[in-house]
Design a protein around this motif. Sequence first.
Motif, PDB file in Angstrom:
ATOM      1  N   UNK A  22       0.827  -1.211   0.000  1.00 32.49           N
ATOM      2  CA  UNK A  22       0.000   0.000   0.000  1.00 32.49           C
ATOM      3  C   UNK A  22       0.862   1.262   0.000  1.00 32.49           C
ATOM      4  N   UNK A  23       0.221   2.389  -0.275  1.00 30.76           N
ATOM      5  CA  UNK A  23       0.918   3.674  -0.203  1.00 30.76           C
ATOM      6  C   UNK A  23       0.516   4.387   1.079  1.00 30.76           C
ATOM      7  N   UNK A  24       1.415   5.198   1.593  1.00 25.09           N
ATOM      8  CA  UNK A  24       1.180   6.021   2.768  1.00 25.09           C
ATOM      9  C   UNK A  24       1.534   7.447   2.364  1.00 25.09           C
ATOM     10  N   UNK A  25       0.516   8.254   2.115  1.00 23.32           N
ATOM     11  CA  UNK A  25       0.730   9.634   1.684  1.00 23.32           C
ATOM     12  C   UNK A  25       0.614  10.555   2.880  1.00 23.32           C
ATOM     13  N   UNK A  26       1.632  11.362   3.087  1.00 27.68           N
ATOM     14  CA  UNK A  26       1.677  12.296   4.205  1.00 27.68           C
ATOM     15  C   UNK A  26       1.120  13.635   3.727  1.00 27.68           C
ATOM     16  N   UNK A  27       0.177  14.176   4.502  1.00 23.46           N
ATOM     17  CA  UNK A  27      -0.473  15.437   4.156  1.00 23.46           C
ATOM     18  C   UNK A  27      -0.196  16.484   5.222  1.00 23.46           C
ATOM     19  N   UNK A  28      -0.370  17.758   4.821  1.00 21.83           N
ATOM     20  CA  UNK A  28      -0.278  18.847   5.783  1.00 21.83           C
ATOM     21  C   UNK A  28      -1.509  18.808   6.684  1.00 21.83           C
ATOM     22  N   UNK A  29      -1.605  19.741   7.592  1.00 18.61           N
ATOM     23  CA  UNK A  29      -2.688  19.746   8.584  1.00 18.61           C
ATOM     24  C   UNK A  29      -4.067  19.885   7.951  1.00 18.61           C
ATOM     25  N   UNK A  45       2.555  15.917   0.950  1.00 18.07           N
ATOM     26  CA  UNK A  45       3.938  16.300   1.214  1.00 18.07           C
ATOM     27  C   UNK A  45       4.949  15.233   0.799  1.00 18.07           C
ATOM     28  N   UNK A  46       4.578  13.966   0.927  1.00 17.84           N
ATOM     29  CA  UNK A  46       5.478  12.860   0.577  1.00 17.84           C
ATOM     30  C   UNK A  46       4.664  11.578   0.511  1.00 17.84           C
ATOM     31  N   UNK A  47       5.148  10.618  -0.266  1.00 20.66           N
ATOM     32  CA  UNK A  47       4.465   9.322  -0.370  1.00 20.66           C
ATOM     33  C   UNK A  47       5.466   8.199  -0.171  1.00 20.66           C
ATOM     34  N   UNK A  48       5.122   7.305   0.754  1.00 19.71           N
ATOM     35  CA  UNK A  48       5.910   6.104   1.021  1.00 19.71           C
ATOM     36  C   UNK A  48       5.131   4.913   0.477  1.00 19.71           C
ATOM     37  N   UNK A  49       5.844   3.870   0.064  1.00 17.36           N
ATOM     38  CA  UNK A  49       5.208   2.634  -0.381  1.00 17.36           C
ATOM     39  C   UNK A  49       5.652   1.513   0.535  1.00 17.36           C
ATOM     40  N   UNK A  50       4.676   0.828   1.134  1.00 19.73           N
ATOM     41  CA  UNK A  50       4.987  -0.315   1.990  1.00 19.73           C
ATOM     42  C   UNK A  50       5.492  -1.473   1.149  1.00 19.73           C
ATOM     43  N   UNK A  51       6.406  -2.247   1.711  1.00 22.12           N
ATOM     44  CA  UNK A  51       6.870  -3.477   1.077  1.00 22.12           C
ATOM     45  C   UNK A  51       5.829  -4.564   1.357  1.00 22.12           C
ATOM     46  N   UNK A  52       6.097  -5.755   0.929  1.00 22.23           N
ATOM     47  CA  UNK A  52       5.203  -6.874   1.218  1.00 22.23           C
ATOM     48  C   UNK A  52       6.025  -8.020   1.771  1.00 22.23           C
ATOM     49  N   UNK A  53       5.903  -8.366   3.032  1.00 22.03           N
ATOM     50  CA  UNK A  53       4.970  -7.851   4.032  1.00 22.03           C
ATOM     51  C   UNK A  53       5.345  -6.442   4.482  1.00 22.03           C
ATOM     52  N   UNK A  54       4.330  -5.730   4.968  1.00 18.14           N
ATOM     53  CA  UNK A  54       4.492  -4.325   5.331  1.00 18.14           C
ATOM     54  C   UNK A  54       5.124  -4.113   6.696  1.00 18.14           C
ATOM     55  N   UNK A  61       6.976  -1.956  21.807  1.00 15.77           N
ATOM     56  CA  UNK A  61       5.646  -1.414  21.561  1.00 15.77           C
ATOM     57  C   UNK A  61       5.553  -0.532  20.316  1.00 15.77           C
ATOM     58  N   UNK A  62       6.598  -0.492  19.507  1.00 14.94           N
ATOM     59  CA  UNK A  62       6.574   0.260  18.259  1.00 14.94           C
ATOM     60  C   UNK A  62       6.580  -0.721  17.098  1.00 14.94           C
ATOM     61  N   UNK A  63       5.847  -0.378  16.057  1.00 13.55           N
ATOM     62  CA  UNK A  63       5.818  -1.213  14.859  1.00 13.55           C
ATOM     63  C   UNK A  63       7.118  -1.051  14.086  1.00 13.55           C
ATOM     64  N   UNK A  64       7.429  -2.027  13.276  1.00 18.27           N
ATOM     65  CA  UNK A  64       8.603  -1.949  12.405  1.00 18.27           C
ATOM     66  C   UNK A  64       8.127  -2.029  10.958  1.00 18.27           C
ATOM     67  N   UNK A  65       7.686  -0.882  10.420  1.00 22.33           N
ATOM     68  CA  UNK A  65       7.219  -0.889   9.036  1.00 22.33           C
ATOM     69  C   UNK A  65       8.378  -1.127   8.076  1.00 22.33           C
ATOM     70  N   UNK A  66       8.066  -1.759   6.963  1.00 25.42           N
ATOM     71  CA  UNK A  66       9.063  -2.010   5.925  1.00 25.42           C
ATOM     72  C   UNK A  66       8.578  -1.284   4.671  1.00 25.42           C
ATOM     73  N   UNK A  67       9.391  -0.365   4.184  1.00 26.13           N
ATOM     74  CA  UNK A  67       9.036   0.435   3.014  1.00 26.13           C
ATOM     75  C   UNK A  67       9.946   0.098   1.839  1.00 26.13           C
ATOM     76  N   UNK A  68       9.439   0.337   0.639  1.00 27.58           N
ATOM     77  CA  UNK A  68      10.262   0.169  -0.555  1.00 27.58           C
ATOM     78  C   UNK A  68      11.435   1.134  -0.502  1.00 27.58           C
ATOM     79  N   UNK A  69      11.206   2.332   0.031  1.00 25.36           N
ATOM     80  CA  UNK A  69      12.262   3.328   0.231  1.00 25.36           C
ATOM     81  C   UNK A  69      11.933   4.138   1.476  1.00 25.36           C
TER      82      UNK A  69
END
Length: 151
Positions: A22-29, A45-54, A61-69
């Motif tokens: 999936x994509x994760x697009x960061x927006x302003x307020x 503002x920026x777009x990240x793409x999750x890897x698979x698995x994400x 207690x923090x997630x470890x997301x994996x991104x394409x970049x």
Amino acid sequence: MNVTTELAGKSVDELKALLDGATLTVYSVARPVSADQPVERSGALATFTFASPAFGAPVDELETPVFAANPVAASNVGTPGFARACKTDGTVIADFSAGPGDREIKFSEVSFSQAAPVKITTFRFKPEGGWPEKPEYYDTRPRNGFPMPTA
């Protein structure tokens, strides 16, 4: 986390699986009141793409997301306010609080500059209703001649 109505009954693990690729697009307020509404008053503002698995295994207690970049180049100038996750077909999954302070997603920088690298440093899932903003601030913006919302 503010999940779309369609996915409201899903567990965190099921939502994590939906984020594969999936994509994760960061927006302003000025995020929309719900993830079911389109983003109209905020700039991307920026777009990240999750890897698979994400996600990898959680650490402290923090997630470890994996991104394409990670980092990615910012596409615009601004201060992050929220991030919207969408499936590869564009279907909205959820909105996440983003920026400094008590947020789900934190970055290496407080604000973004166009073409400068942006890196996600912290990612965690908070229950819906855990947003630090007051509900009357959602989907708003300061405008000349209009008072700010009051409690």
